[in-house]
Design an enzyme around this catalytic site. Structure first.
Site, PDB file in Angstrom:
ATOM      1  CE  LYS A  23      -1.532   1.993   3.907  1.00  0.00           C
ATOM      2  NZ  LYS A  23      -1.228   3.419   3.872  1.00  0.00           N
ATOM      3  CG  ASN A  24       2.495   2.540   3.264  1.00  0.00           C
ATOM      4  OD1 ASN A  24       1.337   2.866   2.972  1.00  0.00           O
ATOM      5  ND2 ASN A  24       2.874   2.265   4.491  1.00  0.00           N
ATOM      6  CB  CYS A 121      -4.380   6.718   9.925  1.00  0.00           C
ATOM      7  SG  CYS A 121      -4.792   5.305   8.897  1.00  0.00           S
ATOM      8  NE  ARG A 126       0.152  10.801   9.123  1.00  0.00           N
ATOM      9  CZ  ARG A 126      -0.382   9.761   8.490  1.00  0.00           C
ATOM     10  NH1 ARG A 126      -1.535   9.291   8.885  1.00  0.00           N
ATOM     11  NH2 ARG A 126       0.210   9.205   7.456  1.00  0.00           N
ATOM     12  CG  ASP A 311       2.837   1.576   9.313  1.00  0.00           C
ATOM     13  OD1 ASP A 311       2.956   1.687   8.090  1.00  0.00           O
ATOM     14  OD2 ASP A 311       2.746   2.547  10.078  1.00  0.00           O
ATOM     15  NE  ARG A 419      -6.593   5.109   3.474  1.00  0.00           N
ATOM     16  CZ  ARG A 419      -5.656   5.649   4.278  1.00  0.00           C
ATOM     17  NH1 ARG A 419      -5.937   5.967   5.495  1.00  0.00           N
ATOM     18  NH2 ARG A 419      -4.434   5.849   3.819  1.00  0.00           N
TER      19      ARG A 419
HETATM   20  C1  EPZ Z   1       4.234   6.860   5.512  1.00  0.00           C
HETATM   21  O1  EPZ Z   1       3.499   7.950   6.042  1.00  0.00           O
HETATM   22  C2  EPZ Z   1       3.269   5.690   5.531  1.00  0.00           C
HETATM   23  N1  EPZ Z   1       2.105   6.005   4.717  1.00  0.00           N
HETATM   24  C3  EPZ Z   1       2.848   5.384   6.965  1.00  0.00           C
HETATM   25  O2  EPZ Z   1       2.019   4.232   6.932  1.00  0.00           O
HETATM   26  C4  EPZ Z   1       4.098   5.061   7.777  1.00  0.00           C
HETATM   27  O3  EPZ Z   1       3.717   4.815   9.121  1.00  0.00           O
HETATM   28  C5  EPZ Z   1       5.050   6.255   7.718  1.00  0.00           C
HETATM   29  O4  EPZ Z   1       5.372   6.548   6.335  1.00  0.00           O
HETATM   30  C6  EPZ Z   1       6.354   5.990   8.479  1.00  0.00           C
HETATM   31  O5  EPZ Z   1       6.993   4.876   7.932  1.00  0.00           O
HETATM   32  C7  EPZ Z   1       2.208   5.964   3.363  1.00  0.00           C
HETATM   33  O6  EPZ Z   1       3.261   5.688   2.816  1.00  0.00           O
HETATM   34  C8  EPZ Z   1       0.954   6.279   2.595  1.00  0.00           C
HETATM   35  P1  EPZ Z   1       6.313  10.332   7.508  1.00  0.00           P
HETATM   36  P2  EPZ Z   1       4.084   9.447   5.948  1.00  0.00           P
HETATM   37  O7  EPZ Z   1       6.310  11.513   6.631  1.00  0.00           O
HETATM   38  O8  EPZ Z   1       4.908   9.570   4.728  1.00  0.00           O
HETATM   39  C9  EPZ Z   1       6.158  13.855  10.643  1.00  0.00           C
HETATM   40  C10 EPZ Z   1       0.105   2.963   7.350  1.00  0.00           C
HETATM   41  O9  EPZ Z   1      -0.492   2.545   8.354  1.00  0.00           O
HETATM   42  N2  EPZ Z   1       6.057  14.771   9.497  1.00  0.00           N
HETATM   43  O10 EPZ Z   1       7.508   9.414   7.521  1.00  0.00           O
HETATM   44  O11 EPZ Z   1       2.983  10.392   6.165  1.00  0.00           O
HETATM   45  C11 EPZ Z   1       4.887  13.028  10.809  1.00  0.00           C
HETATM   46  O12 EPZ Z   1       3.904  13.761  11.497  1.00  0.00           O
HETATM   47  C12 EPZ Z   1       0.635   4.388   7.333  1.00  0.00           C
HETATM   48  O13 EPZ Z   1       0.318   2.299   6.298  1.00  0.00           O
HETATM   49  C13 EPZ Z   1       6.104  16.146   9.728  1.00  0.00           C
HETATM   50  O14 EPZ Z   1       6.249  16.590  10.864  1.00  0.00           O
HETATM   51  O15 EPZ Z   1       5.037   9.428   7.241  1.00  0.00           O
HETATM   52  C14 EPZ Z   1       5.379  11.838  11.598  1.00  0.00           C
HETATM   53  O16 EPZ Z   1       5.440  12.176  12.973  1.00  0.00           O
HETATM   54  C15 EPZ Z   1       0.454   5.082   8.658  1.00  0.00           C
HETATM   55  N3  EPZ Z   1       5.980  16.991   8.674  1.00  0.00           N
HETATM   56  C16 EPZ Z   1       6.791  11.638  11.058  1.00  0.00           C
HETATM   57  O17 EPZ Z   1       7.177  12.874  10.414  1.00  0.00           O
HETATM   58  C17 EPZ Z   1       5.837  16.528   7.377  1.00  0.00           C
HETATM   59  O18 EPZ Z   1       5.743  17.348   6.448  1.00  0.00           O
HETATM   60  C18 EPZ Z   1       6.887  10.511  10.052  1.00  0.00           C
HETATM   61  O19 EPZ Z   1       5.989  10.808   9.009  1.00  0.00           O
HETATM   62  C19 EPZ Z   1       5.799  15.139   7.163  1.00  0.00           C
HETATM   63  C20 EPZ Z   1       5.916  14.278   8.241  1.00  0.00           C
END
Ligand code: EPZ
Length: 441
Positions: A23-24, A121, A126, A311, A419
């Site tokens: 999915k990711n 989610c 986020r 996850d 999803r």
């Molecule tokens: C991806 O989310 C995945 N989703 C998530 O999977 C996964 O948990 C996450 O990466 C971490 O591996 C998809 O790929 C669609 P991040 P993403 O940017 O890209 C903060 C699932 O269950 N952050 O690595 O959104 C954020 O708030 C989902 O499959 C900022 O502060 O994750 C978080 O605390 C859940 N500002 C941390 O970074 C930003 O602009 C990691 O987020 C972006 C992120």
């Protein structure tokens, strides 16, 4: 029409499930097709809502997306890409977080992008500040508009030297999807290096991109004027595989997960073995099973790759409620990812959540009033109850808790699970779960 699952617990899940494309990764590879000047083919595509959302967003922008009725493979043709109407895009506001990744490819294809307010989610705030800062560093103009964000780059995107404050998966993807056709060199330090990121780099390399990942989490991209299409088989979904592995422990079952890939799950497999789970690792998948004895408690800290994936912790925590002793989980990636434990506590689990960093290193959320550490005492007898699914991974955890509980559970809001888990009710039925699906009143 939303559905209600009525689950009668106490039945071990036994049998075989097939896990397909991640999915990711899959939605990101679909977005990458926009960067090409010819059609692309994506294989091993799961039937999940996130793929449907990106399919309709791409079609809105003039990309043709054809699905092979037999294999589910997608053929994406971006040659007639065009601007979409804001109201049409808005219809997708709140469905997922993927739209933010359309910015770079749309700017390269049509000079601008309008991104609706994002969904995803509810496991924390986020934010998308890293994404917007990255786009500005490439020379884009970012304007907040009613219902979303408008991004344009009159002079085109220019390569930049970028450093991420945190190894964000999404922000790393934002850089990759913007830099490959930007003018000049981009150097990204502090990048995410998850298997899904490496697979996206493989997709872009097939299109003609020049990308190298260095040993210190720096990714270097040499911009090229044009990219071709790709033909790519998506890597399998390690998060779904880990979810079924936890389901086998929780229900005292035995599940062969076809498609589970050892290479992408090494940290999970070590943890699974420490908890006392059984596994047989094969070439086409992994058998996960409960060995019949007790489960062991453990101390766990989530982290970016190659650490324990955030996850993976929700389904595993359900197994830890059955372990003999006290376990500790320190969630360092998201600030608010233990909301799902409320329902487990109502079912009889013994879980406390804390503001302190109960792990080896203080994380970004320490002393900031986030309940991001959990203490789980087991074993606890779970009893069926009414559950409303809060998010994707927490929802799957509720399902497997209900499957293991004494008595009946009534689970609502299960559409969220579509999803990220392909045909999950069919898979549950195939594993012998005892449940009914009815339309919600
Ligand atoms: C991806 O989310 C995945 N989703 C998530 O999977 C996964 O948990 C996450 O990466 C971490 O591996 C998809 O790929 C669609 P991040 P993403 O940017 O890209 C903060 C699932 O269950 N952050 O690595 O959104 C954020 O708030 C989902 O499959 C900022 O502060 O994750 C978080 O605390 C859940 N500002 C941390 O970074 C930003 O602009 C990691 O987020 C972006 C992120």
């Amino acid at each position: 029409m939303s559905s209600v699952l009525t689950i009668r617990g106490g039945v071990p899940l036994t049998g075989r499930v097939t896990v397909r494309g991640a999915k990711n990764l899959v939605p990101k590879a679909m977005v990458a097709a926009l960067l090409g000047n010819e059609p692309s083919v994506l294989r091993n595509v799961p039937e999940i809502k996130d793929v449907e959302v990106v399919t309709s967003l791409l079609q809105l922008h003039g990309v043709t997306v054809e699905k092979d009725p037999l294999t589910g493979d997608l053929t994406l043709d971006p040659t007639n890409a065009k601007t979409a109407s804001h109201t049409a895009i808005d219809a997708h506001a709140g469905d997922s977080r993927i739209p933010i990744l359309l910015c770079g490819p749309l700017i390269h294809a049509i000079g601008e992008a309008f991104i609706p307010d994002l969904g995803g989610c509810k496991i924390g705030d986020r934010p998308i500040d890293y994404h917007l800062n990255v786009l500005r560093q490439f020379g884009a103009v970012v304007e907040k508009r009613p219902g979303g964000i408008h991004i344009s780059a009159p002079g085109g995107l220019k390569g930049a030297k970028i450093s991420l404050p945190y190894p964000s998966v999404g922000a790393t993807e934002q850089v990759l999807l913007s830099a490959t056709r930007a003018e000049g060199i981009t150097e990204l330090s502090g990048a995410a290096t998850e298997p899904e990121i490496v697979d996206l780099i493989a997709v872009l390399q097939k299109m003609g991109a020049i990308i190298s990942v260095q040993t210190d989490r720096t990714i270097r991209i040499e911009g090229v004027p044009d990219l071709g299409g790709y033909n790519h088989r998506a890597l399998s979904d390690r998060n779904e595989s880990a979810s079924w592995a936890s389901a086998a422990l929780v229900t005292r079952g035995d599940i062969f997960v076809e498609g589970a890939t050892q290479r992408d799950m090494m940290t999970f497999l070590n943890t699974y073995r420490k908890v006392g789970g059984g596994m047989d690792i094969g070439d086409d998948g992994i058998r996960f099973y409960h060995k019949g004895g007790k489960l062991n408690p453990l101390v766990l800290e989530t982290d970016v790759h190659p650490g324990f994936m955030t996850d993976w912790q929700q389904p595993l925590i359900v197994a830890l409620t059955q372990a003999e002793g006290v376990s500790i989980v320190h969630e360092t990636v998201y600030e608010n990812r233990f909301g799902f434990t409320d329902a487990l506590i109502r079912m009889g689990a013994n879980i406390q959540v804390h503001r302190e960093c109960l792990g080896s290193v203080p994380c970004r959320f320490g002393q900031r009033n986030f309940l991001h550490s959990a203490v789980i005492s087991g074993p606890a007898q779970l009893t069926g109850t009414d559950i409303d699914v809060p998010d994707l991974r927490g929802g799957f955890s509720h399902l497997i808790a209900a499957l293991a509980a004494n008595g009946t559970s009534r689970v609502t809001g299960i559409d969220i699970i579509n999803r990220g888990y392909e045909r999950f009710t069919e898979k549950l039925a195939g594993l012998g779960a005892d449940f009914d699906i009815t339309a919600a009143e």
